[in-house]
Write a protein that holds these residues in place. Structure first.
Motif, PDB file in Angstrom:
ATOM      1  N   SER A  53       0.818  -1.222   0.000  1.00  0.00           N
ATOM      2  CA  SER A  53       0.000   0.000   0.000  1.00  0.00           C
ATOM      3  C   SER A  53       0.849   1.269   0.000  1.00  0.00           C
ATOM      4  CB  SER A  53      -0.935   0.012   1.214  1.00  0.00           C
ATOM      5  OG  SER A  53      -0.190   0.087   2.413  1.00  0.00           O
ATOM      6  N   THR A  54       2.174   1.101   0.134  1.00  0.00           N
ATOM      7  CA  THR A  54       3.067   2.261   0.254  1.00  0.00           C
ATOM      8  C   THR A  54       4.054   2.395  -0.894  1.00  0.00           C
ATOM      9  OG1 THR A  54       2.978   2.014   2.655  1.00  0.00           O
ATOM     10  CG2 THR A  54       4.732   3.395   1.788  1.00  0.00           C
ATOM     11  N   ALA A  55       4.581   1.249  -1.360  1.00  0.00           N
ATOM     12  CA  ALA A  55       5.694   1.261  -2.317  1.00  0.00           C
ATOM     13  C   ALA A  55       5.250   0.854  -3.721  1.00  0.00           C
ATOM     14  CB  ALA A  55       6.791   0.312  -1.825  1.00  0.00           C
ATOM     15  N   LYS A  56       6.136   1.083  -4.689  1.00  0.00           N
ATOM     16  CA  LYS A  56       5.962   0.584  -6.049  1.00  0.00           C
ATOM     17  C   LYS A  56       6.578  -0.812  -6.115  1.00  0.00           C
ATOM     18  CE  LYS A  56       4.500   4.607  -7.744  1.00  0.00           C
ATOM     19  NZ  LYS A  56       3.146   4.815  -8.293  1.00  0.00           N
ATOM     20  N   LEU A  57       5.866  -1.751  -6.738  1.00  0.00           N
ATOM     21  CA  LEU A  57       6.302  -3.146  -6.742  1.00  0.00           C
ATOM     22  C   LEU A  57       6.382  -3.722  -8.145  1.00  0.00           C
ATOM     23  CD1 LEU A  57       3.863  -4.497  -3.974  1.00  0.00           C
ATOM     24  CD2 LEU A  57       6.130  -3.540  -3.634  1.00  0.00           C
ATOM     25  N   GLY A  58       7.321  -4.667  -8.302  1.00  0.00           N
ATOM     26  CA  GLY A  58       7.392  -5.458  -9.521  1.00  0.00           C
ATOM     27  C   GLY A  58       7.665  -6.905  -9.146  1.00  0.00           C
ATOM     28  N   ILE A  59       7.054  -7.829  -9.877  1.00  0.00           N
ATOM     29  CA  ILE A  59       7.236  -9.262  -9.634  1.00  0.00           C
ATOM     30  C   ILE A  59       7.777  -9.917 -10.897  1.00  0.00           C
ATOM     31  CG2 ILE A  59       6.093 -11.471  -9.104  1.00  0.00           C
ATOM     32  CD1 ILE A  59       6.141  -9.636  -6.729  1.00  0.00           C
ATOM     33  N   GLY A  60       8.776 -10.781 -10.721  1.00  0.00           N
ATOM     34  CA  GLY A  60       9.325 -11.528 -11.849  1.00  0.00           C
ATOM     35  C   GLY A  60       9.419 -13.005 -11.521  1.00  0.00           C
ATOM     36  N   ILE A  61       9.008 -13.838 -12.450  1.00  0.00           N
ATOM     37  CA  ILE A  61       8.996 -15.289 -12.237  1.00  0.00           C
ATOM     38  C   ILE A  61       9.806 -15.973 -13.324  1.00  0.00           C
ATOM     39  CG2 ILE A  61       7.548 -17.360 -12.112  1.00  0.00           C
ATOM     40  CD1 ILE A  61       5.253 -15.596 -11.154  1.00  0.00           C
ATOM     41  N   ALA A  62      10.649 -16.919 -12.913  1.00  0.00           N
ATOM     42  CA  ALA A  62      11.308 -17.817 -13.859  1.00  0.00           C
ATOM     43  C   ALA A  62      10.783 -19.221 -13.585  1.00  0.00           C
ATOM     44  CB  ALA A  62      12.823 -17.766 -13.705  1.00  0.00           C
ATOM     45  N   SER A  63      10.281 -19.845 -14.610  1.00  0.00           N
ATOM     46  CA  SER A  63       9.585 -21.124 -14.466  1.00  0.00           C
ATOM     47  C   SER A  63      10.549 -22.282 -14.227  1.00  0.00           C
ATOM     48  CB  SER A  63       8.777 -21.410 -15.730  1.00  0.00           C
ATOM     49  OG  SER A  63       9.663 -21.659 -16.821  1.00  0.00           O
ATOM     50  N   VAL A  64       9.979 -23.402 -13.815  1.00  0.00           N
ATOM     51  CA  VAL A  64      10.767 -24.629 -13.639  1.00  0.00           C
ATOM     52  C   VAL A  64      11.420 -25.027 -14.967  1.00  0.00           C
ATOM     53  CG1 VAL A  64      10.610 -27.102 -13.139  1.00  0.00           C
ATOM     54  CG2 VAL A  64       9.446 -25.462 -11.673  1.00  0.00           C
ATOM     55  N   LYS A  65      10.694 -24.862 -16.049  1.00  0.00           N
ATOM     56  CA  LYS A  65      11.246 -25.184 -17.368  1.00  0.00           C
ATOM     57  C   LYS A  65      12.474 -24.333 -17.655  1.00  0.00           C
ATOM     58  CE  LYS A  65       9.919 -25.698 -22.228  1.00  0.00           C
ATOM     59  NZ  LYS A  65       8.817 -25.564 -23.225  1.00  0.00           N
ATOM     60  N   GLU A  66      12.417 -23.043 -17.306  1.00  0.00           N
ATOM     61  CA  GLU A  66      13.559 -22.155 -17.525  1.00  0.00           C
ATOM     62  C   GLU A  66      14.717 -22.510 -16.591  1.00  0.00           C
ATOM     63  OE1 GLU A  66      11.454 -18.085 -19.135  1.00  0.00           O
ATOM     64  OE2 GLU A  66      11.246 -18.580 -17.018  1.00  0.00           O
ATOM     65  N   ILE A  67      14.401 -22.895 -15.365  1.00  0.00           N
ATOM     66  CA  ILE A  67      15.444 -23.323 -14.420  1.00  0.00           C
ATOM     67  C   ILE A  67      16.175 -24.540 -14.968  1.00  0.00           C
ATOM     68  CG2 ILE A  67      15.871 -24.313 -12.120  1.00  0.00           C
ATOM     69  CD1 ILE A  67      13.440 -22.595 -11.157  1.00  0.00           C
ATOM     70  N   ASN A  68      15.416 -25.499 -15.478  1.00  0.00           N
ATOM     71  CA  ASN A  68      16.017 -26.719 -16.034  1.00  0.00           C
ATOM     72  C   ASN A  68      16.818 -26.430 -17.299  1.00  0.00           C
ATOM     73  OD1 ASN A  68      14.988 -28.401 -14.018  1.00  0.00           O
ATOM     74  ND2 ASN A  68      13.091 -28.774 -15.135  1.00  0.00           N
ATOM     75  N   SER A  69      16.369 -25.456 -18.074  1.00  0.00           N
ATOM     76  CA  SER A  69      17.028 -25.144 -19.343  1.00  0.00           C
ATOM     77  C   SER A  69      18.301 -24.330 -19.161  1.00  0.00           C
ATOM     78  CB  SER A  69      16.073 -24.368 -20.263  1.00  0.00           C
ATOM     79  OG  SER A  69      14.963 -25.155 -20.611  1.00  0.00           O
ATOM     80  N   TYR A  70      18.243 -23.323 -18.265  1.00  0.00           N
ATOM     81  CA  TYR A  70      19.341 -22.360 -18.168  1.00  0.00           C
ATOM     82  C   TYR A  70      20.271 -22.583 -16.981  1.00  0.00           C
ATOM     83  CZ  TYR A  70      16.132 -19.802 -21.234  1.00  0.00           C
ATOM     84  OH  TYR A  70      15.283 -19.439 -22.234  1.00  0.00           O
ATOM     85  N   ASN A  71      19.811 -23.172 -15.926  1.00  0.00           N
ATOM     86  CA  ASN A  71      20.403 -23.350 -14.591  1.00  0.00           C
ATOM     87  C   ASN A  71      19.801 -22.313 -13.645  1.00  0.00           C
ATOM     88  OD1 ASN A  71      22.188 -21.020 -14.159  1.00  0.00           O
ATOM     89  ND2 ASN A  71      23.665 -21.972 -15.555  1.00  0.00           N
ATOM     90  N   ILE A  72      19.913 -22.580 -12.348  1.00  0.00           N
ATOM     91  CA  ILE A  72      19.196 -21.757 -11.369  1.00  0.00           C
ATOM     92  C   ILE A  72      19.747 -20.340 -11.282  1.00  0.00           C
ATOM     93  CG2 ILE A  72      20.589 -22.631  -9.443  1.00  0.00           C
ATOM     94  CD1 ILE A  72      16.858 -21.517  -9.387  1.00  0.00           C
ATOM     95  N   LEU A  73      21.054 -20.163 -11.460  1.00  0.00           N
ATOM     96  CA  LEU A  73      21.623 -18.817 -11.390  1.00  0.00           C
ATOM     97  C   LEU A  73      21.083 -17.937 -12.504  1.00  0.00           C
ATOM     98  CD1 LEU A  73      23.529 -16.700 -10.248  1.00  0.00           C
ATOM     99  CD2 LEU A  73      25.380 -17.715 -11.605  1.00  0.00           C
ATOM    100  N   GLN A  74      21.108 -18.451 -13.741  1.00  0.00           N
ATOM    101  CA  GLN A  74      20.608 -17.659 -14.868  1.00  0.00           C
ATOM    102  C   GLN A  74      19.107 -17.423 -14.759  1.00  0.00           C
ATOM    103  OE1 GLN A  74      22.731 -16.119 -16.813  1.00  0.00           O
ATOM    104  NE2 GLN A  74      24.337 -17.181 -15.667  1.00  0.00           N
TER     105      GLN A  74
END
Length: 198
Positions: A68-89
């Motif tokens: 209710s106070t700040a500006k927010l942004g949410i970003g999601i990396a899917s399980v498929k992307e984790i498996n494809s790129y690795n968890i760091l990327q």
């Protein structure tokens, strides 16, 4: 207990975002990042801290105050992307998406940890940043609540894994359940504990 504050933000000029992620070490579910900008640093929300140091009840109360106070942004990396790129990327990808979701022209970004994503804004990496920067700590709370809610929804699809409780992390109970029921499309097949169970 010491709490994070605006010291790091106030050392920088202009609009400063804090970014943090949740779910990096989980065996199931996506990795989620949040980006938070407090446009008015004179508005103090007491109790903001690294989400891991807070009770579930405290996190929820603070989540509502931050949203209710700040500006927010949410970003999601899917399980498929984790498996494809690795968890760091995948983590970096989720951070990039969280910052883009802010829809703000930023002057600086404070990133928790020492592996910042490639972004167009000036960046400062802060090890243990969620203990120092109130923007990063707030981002950790937003990311944690967002991911917990998502794992709660996935629990209803696969109740035997108790994701509402373990949030997809490799608890003994979760490992034993995988041995019995196998893996789902929400499990990270690239992670060693899952590879050993296949």
């Amino acid at each position: 207990m010491t709490y994070p504050d605006f010291t790091l933000e106030n050392e920088l000029s202009g609009i400063v975002a804090g970014v943090d992620e949740v779910g990096r070490g989980s065996l199931a579910g996506p990795v989620i990042s949040a980006a938070v900008v407090f446009t008015d640093r004179n508005t103090i929300i007491r109790g903001i801290n690294d989400s891991k140091k807070l009770t579930a009840k405290s996190r929820q109360v603070l989540y509502e105050k931050i949203t209710s106070t700040a500006k927010l942004g949410i970003g999601i990396a899917s399980v498929k992307e984790i498996n494809s790129y690795n968890i760091l990327q995948a983590t970096k990808l989720s951070m990039q998406r969280a910052l883009m979701d802010l829809r703000l022209e930023l002057d600086y970004v404070l990133v928790d940890g020492n592996q910042p994503p490639k972004i167009k804004w000036q960046t400062k990496s802060i090890v243990n940043g969620d203990n120092l920067s109130i923007s990063i700590a707030a981002a950790s709370i937003i990311a944690k609540i967002t991911r917990d809610q998502l794992m709660q929804e996935l629990h209803h699809q696969y109740p035997e894994y108790n994701w509402y409780k373990n949030k997809g992390y490799g608890t003994k109970e979760h490992i034993e359940t995988i041995k019995i029921y196998g893996i789902t499309e929400h499990h990270r097949e690239s992670f060693m504990p899952i590879l050993k169970l296949r």
